[in-house]
Motif scaffolding. Structure first.
Motif, PDB file in Angstrom:
ATOM      1  N   TYR A 116      -3.336 -12.584  34.553  1.00 47.86           N
ATOM      2  CA  TYR A 116      -2.204 -11.821  35.082  1.00 47.86           C
ATOM      3  C   TYR A 116      -1.239 -12.786  35.764  1.00 47.86           C
ATOM      4  O   TYR A 116      -1.636 -13.594  36.602  1.00 47.86           O
ATOM      5  CB  TYR A 116      -2.678 -10.756  36.068  1.00 47.86           C
ATOM      6  CG  TYR A 116      -3.576  -9.724  35.443  1.00 47.86           C
ATOM      7  CD1 TYR A 116      -3.043  -8.608  34.797  1.00 47.86           C
ATOM      8  CD2 TYR A 116      -4.958  -9.875  35.470  1.00 47.86           C
ATOM      9  CE1 TYR A 116      -3.869  -7.668  34.200  1.00 47.86           C
ATOM     10  CE2 TYR A 116      -5.791  -8.931  34.875  1.00 47.86           C
ATOM     11  CZ  TYR A 116      -5.242  -7.836  34.243  1.00 47.86           C
ATOM     12  OH  TYR A 116      -6.055  -6.908  33.645  1.00 47.86           O
ATOM     13  N   SER A 117       0.026 -12.697  35.386  1.00 47.79           N
ATOM     14  CA  SER A 117       1.006 -13.615  35.954  1.00 47.79           C
ATOM     15  C   SER A 117       1.261 -13.293  37.420  1.00 47.79           C
ATOM     16  O   SER A 117       1.240 -12.126  37.821  1.00 47.79           O
ATOM     17  CB  SER A 117       2.312 -13.552  35.162  1.00 47.79           C
ATOM     18  OG  SER A 117       2.850 -12.236  35.207  1.00 47.79           O
ATOM     19  N   PRO A 118       1.517 -14.311  38.239  1.00 50.34           N
ATOM     20  CA  PRO A 118       1.742 -14.078  39.671  1.00 50.34           C
ATOM     21  C   PRO A 118       3.173 -13.663  39.986  1.00 50.34           C
ATOM     22  O   PRO A 118       4.096 -13.865  39.194  1.00 50.34           O
ATOM     23  CB  PRO A 118       1.425 -15.439  40.287  1.00 50.34           C
ATOM     24  CG  PRO A 118       1.772 -16.421  39.212  1.00 50.34           C
ATOM     25  CD  PRO A 118       1.415 -15.741  37.922  1.00 50.34           C
ATOM     26  N   ASN A 119       3.334 -13.116  41.146  1.00 49.61           N
ATOM     27  CA  ASN A 119       4.638 -12.733  41.695  1.00 49.61           C
ATOM     28  C   ASN A 119       5.378 -14.005  42.101  1.00 49.61           C
ATOM     29  O   ASN A 119       4.893 -14.789  42.918  1.00 49.61           O
ATOM     30  CB  ASN A 119       4.400 -11.831  42.916  1.00 49.61           C
ATOM     31  CG  ASN A 119       5.676 -11.285  43.516  1.00 49.61           C
ATOM     32  OD1 ASN A 119       6.769 -11.779  43.280  1.00 49.61           O
ATOM     33  ND2 ASN A 119       5.537 -10.248  44.332  1.00 49.61           N
ATOM     34  N   ILE A 120       6.556 -14.244  41.511  1.00 46.95           N
ATOM     35  CA  ILE A 120       7.355 -15.415  41.917  1.00 46.95           C
ATOM     36  C   ILE A 120       8.706 -14.988  42.504  1.00 46.95           C
ATOM     37  O   ILE A 120       9.646 -15.768  42.550  1.00 46.95           O
ATOM     38  CB  ILE A 120       7.555 -16.407  40.756  1.00 46.95           C
ATOM     39  CG1 ILE A 120       8.258 -15.753  39.564  1.00 46.95           C
ATOM     40  CG2 ILE A 120       6.241 -17.032  40.342  1.00 46.95           C
ATOM     41  CD1 ILE A 120       8.711 -16.754  38.499  1.00 46.95           C
ATOM     42  N   SER A 121       8.791 -13.727  42.938  1.00 49.55           N
ATOM     43  CA  SER A 121       9.967 -13.303  43.693  1.00 49.55           C
ATOM     44  C   SER A 121       9.835 -13.879  45.109  1.00 49.55           C
ATOM     45  O   SER A 121       8.757 -14.317  45.510  1.00 49.55           O
ATOM     46  CB  SER A 121      10.051 -11.776  43.742  1.00 49.55           C
ATOM     47  OG  SER A 121       9.180 -11.260  44.735  1.00 49.55           O
ATOM     48  N   PRO A 122      10.907 -13.863  45.917  1.00 43.48           N
ATOM     49  CA  PRO A 122      10.832 -14.483  47.243  1.00 43.48           C
ATOM     50  C   PRO A 122      10.212 -13.607  48.326  1.00 43.48           C
ATOM     51  O   PRO A 122      10.542 -13.773  49.511  1.00 43.48           O
ATOM     52  CB  PRO A 122      12.297 -14.804  47.546  1.00 43.48           C
ATOM     53  CG  PRO A 122      13.073 -13.762  46.822  1.00 43.48           C
ATOM     54  CD  PRO A 122      12.299 -13.501  45.560  1.00 43.48           C
ATOM     55  N   SER A 156       7.831 -12.615  51.141  1.00 40.17           N
ATOM     56  CA  SER A 156       7.225 -13.573  52.076  1.00 40.17           C
ATOM     57  C   SER A 156       5.702 -13.563  52.047  1.00 40.17           C
ATOM     58  O   SER A 156       5.074 -14.549  52.437  1.00 40.17           O
ATOM     59  CB  SER A 156       7.706 -13.285  53.501  1.00 40.17           C
ATOM     60  OG  SER A 156       7.357 -11.957  53.878  1.00 40.17           O
ATOM     61  N   THR A 157       5.082 -12.485  51.603  1.00 38.75           N
ATOM     62  CA  THR A 157       3.618 -12.418  51.625  1.00 38.75           C
ATOM     63  C   THR A 157       2.986 -12.408  50.241  1.00 38.75           C
ATOM     64  O   THR A 157       1.863 -12.890  50.069  1.00 38.75           O
ATOM     65  CB  THR A 157       3.132 -11.173  52.396  1.00 38.75           C
ATOM     66  OG1 THR A 157       3.722  -9.999  51.810  1.00 38.75           O
ATOM     67  CG2 THR A 157       3.522 -11.264  53.858  1.00 38.75           C
ATOM     68  N   THR A 158       3.669 -11.857  49.247  1.00 35.64           N
ATOM     69  CA  THR A 158       3.060 -11.782  47.914  1.00 35.64           C
ATOM     70  C   THR A 158       3.750 -12.675  46.885  1.00 35.64           C
ATOM     71  O   THR A 158       3.272 -12.800  45.756  1.00 35.64           O
ATOM     72  CB  THR A 158       3.092 -10.326  47.394  1.00 35.64           C
ATOM     73  OG1 THR A 158       4.465  -9.903  47.236  1.00 35.64           O
ATOM     74  CG2 THR A 158       2.378  -9.390  48.338  1.00 35.64           C
ATOM     75  N   GLY A 159       4.873 -13.283  47.269  1.00 38.61           N
ATOM     76  CA  GLY A 159       5.614 -14.118  46.326  1.00 38.61           C
ATOM     77  C   GLY A 159       5.814 -15.535  46.840  1.00 38.61           C
ATOM     78  O   GLY A 159       4.929 -16.106  47.495  1.00 38.61           O
ATOM     79  N   LEU A 160       6.991 -16.085  46.593  1.00 42.45           N
ATOM     80  CA  LEU A 160       7.283 -17.472  46.954  1.00 42.45           C
ATOM     81  C   LEU A 160       8.013 -17.605  48.280  1.00 42.45           C
ATOM     82  O   LEU A 160       8.457 -18.700  48.629  1.00 42.45           O
ATOM     83  CB  LEU A 160       8.147 -18.122  45.860  1.00 42.45           C
ATOM     84  CG  LEU A 160       7.570 -18.205  44.448  1.00 42.45           C
ATOM     85  CD1 LEU A 160       8.571 -18.874  43.514  1.00 42.45           C
ATOM     86  CD2 LEU A 160       6.260 -18.978  44.444  1.00 42.45           C
ATOM     87  N   GLY A 161       8.120 -16.509  49.023  1.00 43.21           N
ATOM     88  CA  GLY A 161       8.930 -16.520  50.235  1.00 43.21           C
ATOM     89  C   GLY A 161       8.525 -17.570  51.240  1.00 43.21           C
ATOM     90  O   GLY A 161       9.369 -18.137  51.938  1.00 43.21           O
ATOM     91  N   LYS A 200      14.402 -18.221  45.055  1.00 44.37           N
ATOM     92  CA  LYS A 200      14.444 -17.798  46.459  1.00 44.37           C
ATOM     93  C   LYS A 200      15.595 -16.830  46.728  1.00 44.37           C
ATOM     94  O   LYS A 200      15.673 -16.233  47.809  1.00 44.37           O
ATOM     95  CB  LYS A 200      14.607 -19.035  47.359  1.00 44.37           C
ATOM     96  CG  LYS A 200      13.386 -19.936  47.378  1.00 44.37           C
ATOM     97  CD  LYS A 200      12.290 -19.447  48.295  1.00 44.37           C
ATOM     98  CE  LYS A 200      12.558 -19.852  49.718  1.00 44.37           C
ATOM     99  NZ  LYS A 200      11.407 -19.557  50.608  1.00 44.37           N
ATOM    100  N   ASN A 201      16.490 -16.682  45.747  1.00 44.95           N
ATOM    101  CA  ASN A 201      17.658 -15.814  45.944  1.00 44.95           C
ATOM    102  C   ASN A 201      17.663 -14.595  45.034  1.00 44.95           C
ATOM    103  O   ASN A 201      18.644 -13.853  45.019  1.00 44.95           O
ATOM    104  CB  ASN A 201      18.940 -16.627  45.737  1.00 44.95           C
ATOM    105  CG  ASN A 201      19.308 -17.447  46.960  1.00 44.95           C
ATOM    106  OD1 ASN A 201      19.975 -16.980  47.864  1.00 44.95           O
ATOM    107  ND2 ASN A 201      18.837 -18.694  46.978  1.00 44.95           N
TER     108      ASN A 201
END
Length: 425
Positions: free
Chosen positions: A81-87, A89-94, A141-142
């Motif tokens: 399963y691909s990971p969350n790479i949205s920004p 802060s807790t589940t992605g790249l934030g 990140k945006n």
């Protein structure tokens, strides 16, 4: 009561000070605006590069929000399963830094040091420069953050033991940014950087072995895409999709528009063109075409055996009858095709490949090339799975693979039956 006025010399000092403050304010404003313009340019560059890497394809589950991850990818070893790479802060790249993101791209390790499974094409992304990795990170990140927990990977034993990846990496991973070849042109090197790096083209166009790795000596020589039942053709053999006798224009058209005078893309490659390649600049597409055309030819001496020859002779009359009734209206009586809308079948390398998987699937399931900027209303191929029997599909596919001086081999009803239940994506 009137205000006391300053002496002239003090009034001059006050005016000079005001002018200095004004100039300073304008200078600060210009710096801020310049920094914002630079940031905007970096983010725009990152968006372009993220498209070149087709990040959205794996990190977005169809129907859900972009870059939130969660897309299931079936492999012979289990489901990833691909990971969350949205920004977020807790589940992605934030909470990630640019250094951590580059390390992940470059070395195939998470910010905690865990080894990534090679479904993430870090073996290709390691070639991406630091500047380009930073731009991609700035873009990610945006994008809008999505709070969505990452799913645990569901791999069979012993593949769920990440320590085994150390052996895989020893065999199949070489860390390092792309180094330009000084003996080649700037355009060739740009194409190599995109094809071998962000484009990660070899992941599909190189056969995958039992360990989930690819031999460097077999790069771009084609192979069946595991679990998807589509064949990624060889880009080095002129018997398949080797591009040595293609024009740069035809290669560029296929990559950017999804269709060309030589054929059209379907299946997984259609998704790549739709999500990624159609958005690349003309110069980058041309550079990729220049590099791909220059890949050394591997040749192909495969010849039909006696059984295949007998099958061809047996199936030819039925195959021709079906072709004339169902296919000739669009593809021409002699397989000449009609421009981009209905690609030619005569001298079409994708029809003649050693693997017959793709033409069988097209006859069974039909499909469309991708809708692209340059070809927004593509013509489709209707499915014949419900209309034709296995023997009839075998007959018409054998006919188009062997008629008009095509050099393909005959197929059997068993070959067709094996693909009737193949996944449609």
């Amino acid at each position: 009561m009137s205000k006391p006025s300053l002496p002239k010399k003090h009034r001059g000092l006050q005016i000079a000070t005001s002018r200095s403050m004004l100039c300073l304010a304008f200078g600060m404003f210009a710096l801020v605006q310049g920094a914002r313009s630079q940031d905007a340019a970096t983010i725009a560059k990152g968006e372009y590069l993220a498209r070149a890497g087709d990040c959205i394809a794996c990190h977005s589950d169809p129907g859900n929000k972009p870059f939130a991850g969660g897309r299931a990818m079936a492999t012979p070893f289990g489901t990833l399963y691909s990971p969350n790479i949205s920004p977020d802060s807790t589940t992605g790249l934030g909470a990630w830094t640019a250094d951590e993101f580059y390390t992940m791209m470059h070395s195939g390790r998470t910010r905690s040091g865990a080894l990534l499974y090679p479904a993430m094409p870090f073996a290709s992304y390691t070639k991406v420069t630091r500047a380009d990795a930073d731009a991609i990170f700035a873009y990610l990140k945006n994008v809008p953050p999505v709070h969505q927990q990452n799913r645990e990977q569901d791999l069979k034993f012993p593949y769920n033991n990440r320590n085994l990846l150390l052996g895989w990496r020893t065999l199949y991973f070489k860390e390092g940014e792309y180094k330009p070849d000084p003996s080649k042109s700037t355009e060739w090197n740009r194409g190599a950087y995109l094809v071998e790096g962000l484009g990660h083209c070899s992941m599909c166009h190189t056969a995958i072995n039992a360990l989930g790795g690819s031999s460097k000596s077999e790069a771009f020589q084609g192979g069946l895409i595991p679990m998807q039942e589509w064949y990624a053709p060889s880009l080095t053999s002129n018997r398949e999709a080797g591009l040595g006798d293609w024009s740069i224009k035809d290669i560029s058209d296929l990559l950017q528009a999804g269709v060309s005078a030589r054929g059209a893309v379907y299946g997984p490659m259609a998704e790549v063109v739709y999500n990624s390649l159609q958005y690349l600049s003309d110069s980058d597409i041309r550079a990729m075409a220049v590099y791909l055309k220059a890949l050394p030819s591997t040749g192909d001496t495969t010849a039909p055996n006696e059984v295949q020859t007998q099958d061809r002779l047996r199936l030819a009359p039925l195959g021709k009858k079906i072709y004339v009734a169902q296919c000739a209206m669009c593809h021409g009586v002699n397989g000449e095709g009609k421009g981009w809308d209905f690609p030619p079948l005569a001298a079409n390398q994708s029809i003649q490949m050693s693997s017959s998987v793709n033409p069988i699937r097209m006859v069974l399931n039909g499909g469309y090339p991708p809708g692209t900027i340059r070809n927004p209303r593509p013509y489709g191929m209707p499915p014949f799975a419900q209309q034709l029997s296995d023997e009839e599909v075998a007959a018409v596919v054998t006919y188009i693979r062997t008629a008009w001086n095509n050099h393909g081999t005959a197929i059997t009803a068993q070959d067709v039956n094996a693909l009737r239940s193949a996944p449609l994506n």
